[in-house]
Design a protein around this motif. Structure first.
Motif, mmCIF file in Angstrom:
data_model
loop_
_atom_site.group_PDB
_atom_site.id
_atom_site.type_symbol
_atom_site.label_atom_id
_atom_site.label_comp_id
_atom_site.label_asym_id
_atom_site.label_seq_id
_atom_site.Cartn_x
_atom_site.Cartn_y
_atom_site.Cartn_z
ATOM 1 N N PHE A 112 1.327 0.207 9.849
ATOM 2 C CA PHE A 112 0.921 1.176 8.831
ATOM 3 C C PHE A 112 1.375 2.597 9.148
ATOM 4 O O PHE A 112 0.927 3.555 8.509
ATOM 5 C CB PHE A 112 -0.602 1.135 8.666
ATOM 6 C CG PHE A 112 -1.112 -0.147 8.078
ATOM 7 C CD1 PHE A 112 -0.931 -0.438 6.734
ATOM 8 C CD2 PHE A 112 -1.763 -1.086 8.870
ATOM 9 C CE1 PHE A 112 -1.391 -1.626 6.184
ATOM 10 C CE2 PHE A 112 -2.228 -2.276 8.336
ATOM 11 C CZ PHE A 112 -2.041 -2.547 6.986
ATOM 12 N N ALA A 113 2.288 2.728 10.097
ATOM 13 C CA ALA A 113 2.718 4.056 10.562
ATOM 14 C C ALA A 113 3.303 4.913 9.452
ATOM 15 O O ALA A 113 3.175 6.144 9.475
ATOM 16 C CB ALA A 113 3.728 3.908 11.695
ATOM 17 N N GLU A 114 3.963 4.312 8.475
ATOM 18 C CA GLU A 114 4.603 5.075 7.392
ATOM 19 C C GLU A 114 3.706 5.202 6.171
ATOM 20 O O GLU A 114 4.174 5.580 5.089
ATOM 21 C CB GLU A 114 5.920 4.395 6.999
ATOM 22 C CG GLU A 114 6.908 4.256 8.141
ATOM 23 C CD GLU A 114 7.272 5.577 8.769
ATOM 24 O OE1 GLU A 114 7.455 6.559 8.010
ATOM 25 O OE2 GLU A 114 7.368 5.649 10.009
ATOM 26 N N THR A 115 2.428 4.926 6.333
ATOM 27 C CA THR A 115 1.471 4.990 5.229
ATOM 28 C C THR A 115 0.310 5.903 5.623
ATOM 29 O O THR A 115 0.133 6.232 6.798
ATOM 30 C CB THR A 115 0.904 3.591 4.905
ATOM 31 O OG1 THR A 115 -0.083 3.244 5.894
ATOM 32 C CG2 THR A 115 2.002 2.540 4.884
ATOM 33 N N PRO A 116 -0.523 6.293 4.647
ATOM 34 C CA PRO A 116 -1.721 7.078 4.974
ATOM 35 C C PRO A 116 -2.890 6.220 5.453
ATOM 36 O O PRO A 116 -3.993 6.735 5.643
ATOM 37 C CB PRO A 116 -2.075 7.761 3.640
ATOM 38 C CG PRO A 116 -0.931 7.502 2.718
ATOM 39 C CD PRO A 116 -0.282 6.260 3.192
ATOM 40 N N VAL A 117 -2.680 4.922 5.631
ATOM 41 C CA VAL A 117 -3.760 4.008 6.007
ATOM 42 C C VAL A 117 -4.326 4.377 7.376
ATOM 43 O O VAL A 117 -3.594 4.651 8.326
ATOM 44 C CB VAL A 117 -3.242 2.555 6.016
ATOM 45 C CG1 VAL A 117 -4.288 1.600 6.599
ATOM 46 C CG2 VAL A 117 -2.866 2.129 4.600
ATOM 47 N N LEU A 118 -5.657 4.358 7.468
ATOM 48 C CA LEU A 118 -6.350 4.606 8.727
ATOM 49 C C LEU A 118 -6.635 3.278 9.409
ATOM 50 O O LEU A 118 -7.061 2.314 8.759
ATOM 51 C CB LEU A 118 -7.669 5.339 8.483
ATOM 52 C CG LEU A 118 -7.612 6.608 7.627
ATOM 53 C CD1 LEU A 118 -9.014 7.178 7.441
ATOM 54 C CD2 LEU A 118 -6.692 7.636 8.245
ATOM 55 N N VAL A 119 -6.417 3.212 10.704
ATOM 56 C CA VAL A 119 -6.701 2.006 11.473
ATOM 57 C C VAL A 119 -7.951 2.248 12.299
ATOM 58 O O VAL A 119 -8.115 3.312 12.915
ATOM 59 C CB VAL A 119 -5.515 1.628 12.384
ATOM 60 C CG1 VAL A 119 -5.861 0.430 13.268
ATOM 61 C CG2 VAL A 119 -4.286 1.311 11.531
ATOM 62 N N LEU A 123 0.826 -1.202 0.000
ATOM 63 C CA LEU A 123 0.000 0.000 0.000
ATOM 64 C C LEU A 123 0.863 1.257 0.000
ATOM 65 O O LEU A 123 0.543 2.244 -0.681
ATOM 66 C CB LEU A 123 -0.927 0.001 1.210
ATOM 67 C CG LEU A 123 -2.035 -1.054 1.208
ATOM 68 C CD1 LEU A 123 -2.868 -0.957 2.484
ATOM 69 C CD2 LEU A 123 -2.944 -0.915 -0.015
ATOM 70 N N GLN A 124 1.952 1.227 0.744
ATOM 71 C CA GLN A 124 2.848 2.381 0.788
ATOM 72 C C GLN A 124 3.397 2.705 -0.600
ATOM 73 O O GLN A 124 3.578 3.874 -0.945
ATOM 74 C CB GLN A 124 3.996 2.113 1.755
ATOM 75 C CG GLN A 124 4.922 3.302 1.963
ATOM 76 C CD GLN A 124 5.984 3.021 3.001
ATOM 77 O OE1 GLN A 124 6.275 1.875 3.316
ATOM 78 N NE2 GLN A 124 6.567 4.074 3.557
ATOM 79 N N ALA A 125 3.625 1.659 -1.404
ATOM 80 C CA ALA A 125 4.188 1.848 -2.740
ATOM 81 C C ALA A 125 3.130 2.136 -3.804
ATOM 82 O O ALA A 125 3.472 2.457 -4.947
ATOM 83 C CB ALA A 125 4.980 0.605 -3.144
ATOM 84 N N HIS A 126 1.852 2.027 -3.445
ATOM 85 C CA HIS A 126 0.801 2.206 -4.447
ATOM 86 C C HIS A 126 0.576 3.691 -4.702
ATOM 87 O O HIS A 126 0.296 4.451 -3.776
ATOM 88 C CB HIS A 126 -0.500 1.558 -3.976
ATOM 89 C CG HIS A 126 -1.497 1.382 -5.080
ATOM 90 N ND1 HIS A 126 -2.200 2.439 -5.625
ATOM 91 C CD2 HIS A 126 -1.896 0.273 -5.753
ATOM 92 C CE1 HIS A 126 -2.988 1.992 -6.576
ATOM 93 N NE2 HIS A 126 -2.832 0.682 -6.678
ATOM 94 N N PRO A 127 0.683 4.143 -5.944
ATOM 95 C CA PRO A 127 0.540 5.587 -6.216
ATOM 96 C C PRO A 127 -0.819 6.143 -5.830
ATOM 97 O O PRO A 127 -0.917 7.299 -5.405
ATOM 98 C CB PRO A 127 0.801 5.694 -7.722
ATOM 99 C CG PRO A 127 0.625 4.299 -8.256
ATOM 100 C CD PRO A 127 1.010 3.372 -7.162
ATOM 101 N N GLY A 128 -1.882 5.348 -5.965
ATOM 102 C CA GLY A 128 -3.210 5.835 -5.612
ATOM 103 C C GLY A 128 -3.363 6.103 -4.129
ATOM 104 O O GLY A 128 -4.067 7.046 -3.725
ATOM 105 N N ILE A 129 -2.699 5.304 -3.312
ATOM 106 C CA ILE A 129 -2.698 5.528 -1.866
ATOM 107 C C ILE A 129 -1.792 6.707 -1.526
ATOM 108 O O ILE A 129 -2.153 7.594 -0.749
ATOM 109 C CB ILE A 129 -2.221 4.266 -1.119
ATOM 110 C CG1 ILE A 129 -3.187 3.088 -1.349
ATOM 111 C CG2 ILE A 129 -2.051 4.545 0.369
ATOM 112 C CD1 ILE A 129 -4.502 3.200 -0.659
ATOM 113 N N ALA A 130 -0.608 6.725 -2.115
ATOM 114 C CA ALA A 130 0.391 7.753 -1.799
ATOM 115 C C ALA A 130 -0.090 9.154 -2.135
ATOM 116 O O ALA A 130 0.181 10.100 -1.387
ATOM 117 C CB ALA A 130 1.697 7.448 -2.529
#
Length: 257
Positions: free
Chosen positions: A60-67, A31-38
């Motif tokens: 998921f700390a280094e990603t925009p993912v919400l927990v 997910l971190q590498a996915h351009p749509g997420i980034a």
């Protein structure tokens, strides 16, 4: 930039702690590498069990993912043995909370009044409710839209202003081999979005579909839903990434229109 397409996953209690950690470890870098997420075209949230929340936040700390959390107490901190308060969830970094799922209603007797209380507690602590609604039995799209509008109003009765994620999940489609028919979903989600858009206190809200959701559905709905709420389909990270790809494509199409 137009509003992002929203994709969420609830893990329910299918995974034990070790299995959940392995899933987080596999999914997070992809997910971190996915351009749509980034770039924010796709907003993604994952809802593990309570005990898995700290591991998910770390993974998921280094990603925009919400927990998120699969439930939340309607009560404030205090003498409520066994409850998990919105205050504590917010303290550890939870950003969304699944509320009113059909299983909570059926197995634990949760009413619209209870659901509204939990939504209020969440918003009061900066947590976005993922508000699950859906008709119990098959009916026409128009009748389902009417029933869900009534349920939405009841579940937001007295709830303070703030954005919500309305997750339309017809109960009869949860765990089925196929989602509800496309035209049925579109009729209900458009009605729900109309109601949410008309409420000035719900700016930033979205309407997503869950209930045996999988690949191809977002494209077929052609913008009638703002995203998908996935279940067991997303246990396979490849399946999940396929839906993220479709969500990014939908975001592009919405920006171009």
């Amino acid at each position: 930039m137009t509003a992002p397409v929203t994709v969420g996953v609830s893990l329910k209690t299918y995974f034990g702690n070790a299995r959940a950690r392995a899933w987080f470890a596999e999914v997070a870098p992809r997910l971190q590498a996915h351009p749509g997420i980034a770039d924010g075209r796709v907003r993604f949230f994952v809802i593990p069990t309570y005990l898995q929340i700290p591991a998910a936040i770390e993974a998921f700390a280094e990603t925009p993912v919400l927990v998120g959390a699969q439930d939340v107490s309607a009560h404030p901190p205090g003498a409520f043995t066994g409850e998990i308060t919105a205050a504590e969830l917010a303290e550890v970094g939870v950003q969304v909370a699944e509320i009113g799922h059909a299983e909570r209603r059926r197995l634990f007797g949760e009413t619209d009044e209870v659901t509204a209380s939990k939504a209020a507690a969440s918003l009061e602590h900066g947590i976005t409710p993922v508000l699950c609604i859906g008709e119990d039995a098959r009916m026409s799209g128009a009748d389902a839209a009417s029933a869900n509008l009534d349920q939405l109003a009841a579940d937001l009765e007295g709830v303070p202003a703030g954005p919500v994620v309305v997750a339309y999940e017809p109960v009869w489609a949860i765990g089925a081999t196929e989602p509800a028919p496309d035209d049925h979903i579109a009729t209900v989600t458009r009605a729900l979005r109309g109601a949410i858009d008309a409420d000035a206190g719900r700016a930033g809200s979205v309407v997503i579909y869950g209930g045996s959701a999988g690949p191809g559905l977002l494209a077929r709905l052609d913008g009638a839903a703002d995203g998908l709420f996935l279940g067991r389909f997303a246990h396979d990270p490849d399946n999940l990434l396929a839906v993220i790809d479709e969500a990014a494509a939908l975001a592009d199409a919405r920006s171009a229109s």
